[in-house]
Design a protein around this motif. Structure first.
Motif, PDB file in Angstrom:
ATOM      1  N   THR A  93       0.813  -1.223   0.000  1.00  0.00           N
ATOM      2  CA  THR A  93       0.000   0.000   0.000  1.00  0.00           C
ATOM      3  C   THR A  93       0.846   1.273   0.000  1.00  0.00           C
ATOM      4  O   THR A  93       0.732   2.083  -0.904  1.00  0.00           O
ATOM      5  N   VAL A  94       1.707   1.440   0.999  1.00  0.00           N
ATOM      6  CA  VAL A  94       2.505   2.671   1.082  1.00  0.00           C
ATOM      7  C   VAL A  94       3.580   2.648  -0.006  1.00  0.00           C
ATOM      8  O   VAL A  94       3.739   3.607  -0.758  1.00  0.00           O
TER       9      VAL A  94
ATOM     10  N   THR B  61       5.313  11.860   6.909  1.00  0.00           N
ATOM     11  CA  THR B  61       5.324  11.104   5.651  1.00  0.00           C
ATOM     12  C   THR B  61       5.314  12.071   4.477  1.00  0.00           C
ATOM     13  O   THR B  61       6.019  11.880   3.479  1.00  0.00           O
TER      14      THR B  61
ATOM     15  N   VAL C  24       2.104   5.991 -11.699  1.00  0.00           N
ATOM     16  CA  VAL C  24       2.252   7.112 -10.763  1.00  0.00           C
ATOM     17  C   VAL C  24       2.371   6.594  -9.331  1.00  0.00           C
ATOM     18  O   VAL C  24       3.243   7.021  -8.573  1.00  0.00           O
TER      19      VAL C  24
ATOM     20  N   PHE D 195       0.467  19.783 -13.263  1.00  0.00           N
ATOM     21  CA  PHE D 195       1.230  20.234 -14.428  1.00  0.00           C
ATOM     22  C   PHE D 195       0.933  19.436 -15.696  1.00  0.00           C
ATOM     23  O   PHE D 195       1.787  19.277 -16.557  1.00  0.00           O
TER      24      PHE D 195
ATOM     25  N   VAL E 127      -1.109   9.875   1.818  1.00  0.00           N
ATOM     26  CA  VAL E 127      -0.141  10.968   1.694  1.00  0.00           C
ATOM     27  C   VAL E 127       0.891  10.646   0.604  1.00  0.00           C
ATOM     28  O   VAL E 127       1.235  11.490  -0.220  1.00  0.00           O
ATOM     29  N   THR E 128       1.374   9.386   0.581  1.00  0.00           N
ATOM     30  CA  THR E 128       2.392   9.013  -0.399  1.00  0.00           C
ATOM     31  C   THR E 128       1.834   9.077  -1.823  1.00  0.00           C
ATOM     32  O   THR E 128       2.482   9.620  -2.725  1.00  0.00           O
TER      33      THR E 128
ATOM     34  N   ILE F  65       0.519  14.454  -7.443  1.00  0.00           N
ATOM     35  CA  ILE F  65       0.222  15.886  -7.612  1.00  0.00           C
ATOM     36  C   ILE F  65       0.848  16.535  -8.863  1.00  0.00           C
ATOM     37  O   ILE F  65       0.164  17.307  -9.525  1.00  0.00           O
ATOM     38  N   PRO F  66       2.092  16.207  -9.256  1.00  0.00           N
ATOM     39  CA  PRO F  66       2.601  16.855 -10.471  1.00  0.00           C
ATOM     40  C   PRO F  66       1.776  16.504 -11.701  1.00  0.00           C
ATOM     41  O   PRO F  66       1.579  17.351 -12.582  1.00  0.00           O
ATOM     42  N   PHE F  67       1.288  15.245 -11.743  1.00  0.00           N
ATOM     43  CA  PHE F  67       0.505  14.818 -12.904  1.00  0.00           C
ATOM     44  C   PHE F  67      -0.831  15.535 -12.940  1.00  0.00           C
ATOM     45  O   PHE F  67      -1.392  15.779 -13.999  1.00  0.00           O
TER      46      PHE F  67
ATOM     47  N   LEU G 129       6.660  13.493 -16.464  1.00  0.00           N
ATOM     48  CA  LEU G 129       5.358  13.886 -17.013  1.00  0.00           C
ATOM     49  C   LEU G 129       5.270  13.476 -18.479  1.00  0.00           C
ATOM     50  O   LEU G 129       4.288  12.891 -18.929  1.00  0.00           O
TER      51      LEU G 129
ATOM     52  N   PHE H 182      -0.566  10.900  -2.805  1.00  0.00           N
ATOM     53  CA  PHE H 182      -0.757  12.324  -3.086  1.00  0.00           C
ATOM     54  C   PHE H 182       0.546  12.962  -3.579  1.00  0.00           C
ATOM     55  O   PHE H 182       0.548  13.667  -4.594  1.00  0.00           O
ATOM     56  N   THR H 183       1.670  12.691  -2.876  1.00  0.00           N
ATOM     57  CA  THR H 183       2.928  13.327  -3.284  1.00  0.00           C
ATOM     58  C   THR H 183       3.369  12.827  -4.663  1.00  0.00           C
ATOM     59  O   THR H 183       4.034  13.546  -5.390  1.00  0.00           O
ATOM     60  N   ARG H 184       3.004  11.592  -5.018  1.00  0.00           N
ATOM     61  CA  ARG H 184       3.408  11.072  -6.332  1.00  0.00           C
ATOM     62  C   ARG H 184       2.481  11.567  -7.437  1.00  0.00           C
ATOM     63  O   ARG H 184       2.905  11.710  -8.583  1.00  0.00           O
TER      64      ARG H 184
ATOM     65  N   ASN I 212       8.224  12.390   1.754  1.00  0.00           N
ATOM     66  CA  ASN I 212       7.931  12.037   0.363  1.00  0.00           C
ATOM     67  C   ASN I 212       7.749  13.228  -0.550  1.00  0.00           C
ATOM     68  O   ASN I 212       7.454  13.052  -1.731  1.00  0.00           O
TER      69      ASN I 212
ATOM     70  N   HIS J 129       9.060  13.204  -4.040  1.00  0.00           N
ATOM     71  CA  HIS J 129       8.390  12.500  -5.142  1.00  0.00           C
ATOM     72  C   HIS J 129       7.738  13.466  -6.116  1.00  0.00           C
ATOM     73  O   HIS J 129       7.617  13.163  -7.293  1.00  0.00           O
ATOM     74  N   MET J 130       7.328  14.626  -5.593  1.00  0.00           N
ATOM     75  CA  MET J 130       6.674  15.601  -6.462  1.00  0.00           C
ATOM     76  C   MET J 130       7.609  16.012  -7.588  1.00  0.00           C
ATOM     77  O   MET J 130       7.182  16.280  -8.701  1.00  0.00           O
TER      78      MET J 130
ATOM     79  N   ALA K  50      -3.230   6.407   6.361  1.00  0.00           N
ATOM     80  CA  ALA K  50      -2.775   7.800   6.270  1.00  0.00           C
ATOM     81  C   ALA K  50      -1.492   7.884   5.447  1.00  0.00           C
ATOM     82  O   ALA K  50      -1.367   8.743   4.557  1.00  0.00           O
ATOM     83  N   MET K  51      -0.548   6.975   5.709  1.00  0.00           N
ATOM     84  CA  MET K  51       0.721   7.002   4.969  1.00  0.00           C
ATOM     85  C   MET K  51       0.501   6.720   3.489  1.00  0.00           C
ATOM     86  O   MET K  51       1.152   7.311   2.633  1.00  0.00           O
ATOM     87  N   THR K  52      -0.442   5.798   3.190  1.00  0.00           N
ATOM     88  CA  THR K  52      -0.724   5.466   1.790  1.00  0.00           C
ATOM     89  C   THR K  52      -1.290   6.672   1.052  1.00  0.00           C
ATOM     90  O   THR K  52      -0.822   7.032  -0.033  1.00  0.00           O
TER      91      THR K  52
END
Lengths: 241, 104
Positions: free
Chosen positions: A53-54, A80, A109, B26, B14-15, B21-23, A95, B17-19, A84, A87-88, B10-12
């Motif tokens: 999952t994570v 977290t 993604v 942008f 958030v993680t 968001i650019p897609f 992209l 989300f961070t991966r 992380n 990763h952004m 929560a960790m899933t």
């Protein structure tokens, strides 16, 4: 065998060979993670479940430590995010590569770890293969290696709990390795100096549990404050060269 | 039990989300200059802080207790500069740390 089957077989084979370096790292660090999880008193399934999952190594280690020591969920979620946030920046760099993906885009993604990002951005797609299919199989194989390691370590740790005290240092060692990789790539002193200064400040001023967060924010402020100054010195140096 | 599952959830989120968001942000426009600046410098900053966070509970009157960690980091770093073999570097530093923390 039809041509389509053959092409698919070739795809799996090529992606497998491309994933071998990640396999070595993921299986060994995954086993370590599984052992750390069971040694810390968390249930064994925490390791394989978070691998599914994570799927973010450093965050899983941090999360295991925080949950085992009774930290709150909001604090865990926030750290977290801090951990992380990098990763952004990976996403921004792929992209273009991932823009063609349709069905597999969500998975590509989701599975964009440091190592998968490294492979996707540095590997050549084998001739005749669809890049998106290649990236998808590669990403899935990487997660399979990570899951296998975490599962194996957890089972091992549950079956024969041996003295793993200090084994979690593997994470610090991994960060040290990644720092060396950064030093080889980013050959400028500013980020390191900012981080060291911010860390000393955070160590002096705040409690250990807030260290990461405060040090990261102070580093970003330092970088931004000195951005124009750094730019000027480097422009001067480049002019001289 | 449920606290663990909520933590994992929560960790899933958030993680992911961070991966993602650019897609999301942008897909149509280019990222701003400030972000590109941080993109270049945040990875080395974060790695430095992650390594230094080993010493976040450091107290000057117990300085000797940090010797194993300091030695482990130096050996891992040196091995990696020398051979650039991830497994060797991680194993070398970790084994030294485990040995020293049992001996000292």
């Amino acid at each position: 065998m039809s041509r389509k089957d053959q092409l698919f077989k070739g795809l799996i084979k090529k992606a497998f060979f491309a994933s071998i370096p990640v396999m070595l790292a993921y299986v060994s660090i995954g086993i370590t993670f599984g052992l750390v999880v069971t040694a810390s008193g968390l249930p064994w399934w925490f390791a394989p479940l978070t691998a599914l999952t994570v799927y973010a190594g450093a965050s899983q280690f941090m999360g295991a430590g925080m949950l085992a020591s009774g930290a709150g969920i909001p604090e865990l979620a926030f750290l977290t995010f801090i951990m992380n946030a990098r990763h952004m920046f990976y996403g921004i760099s792929v992209l273009d590569k991932y823009s063609e993906a349709k069905k597999s885009k969500a998975y590509l993604v989701f599975s964009l770890t440091d190592e998968t990002f490294g492979l996707v951005t540095s590997m050549q797609v084998p001739e005749g293969q669809n890049p998106v299919h290649f990236y998808t199989v590669l990403s899935a194989l990487n997660q399979l290696w990570w899951f296998s390691g975490c599962f194996l370590g957890a089972i091992l740790g549950k079956a024969m709990p041996f003295n793993t005290e200090g084994l979690d240092f593997a994470m610090v060692a991994l960060f040290t390795v990644l720092l060396v990789e950064q030093i080889k790539q980013v050959k400028r002193p500013e980020p390191y100096l900012s981080a060291v200064a911010a860390s000393v400040l955070a160590w002096l001023l705040v409690k250990p549990e807030n260290f990461m967060l405060v040090a990261t924010i102070v580093s970003c402020i330092l970088l931004l404050v000195f951005k124009s100054f750094f730019k000027k010195t480097y422009a001067d140096r480049e002019k001289q060269e | 039990m449920s606290r663990l599952l909520f933590g994992i959830l929560a960790m899933t989120i958030v993680t992911v989300f961070t991966r993602a968001i650019p897609f999301i942000v942008f897909s149509k426009r280019d990222p701003p200059k400030l972000l590109i600046f941080l993109e270049a410098y945040l990875p080395p900053v974060l790695m430095t802080i992650l390594v230094l966070s080993t010493f976040k509970s450091f107290k000057i009157d117990e300085a000797y207790s940090q010797i194993p960690a300091l030695a482990g980091i130096i050996i891992s770093g040196a091995l990696h500069f020398w051979r650039r073999n991830v497994l060797l570097s991680i194993a070398g530093g970790t084994v030294l740390f485990m040995l020293l923390s049992r001996l000292l």
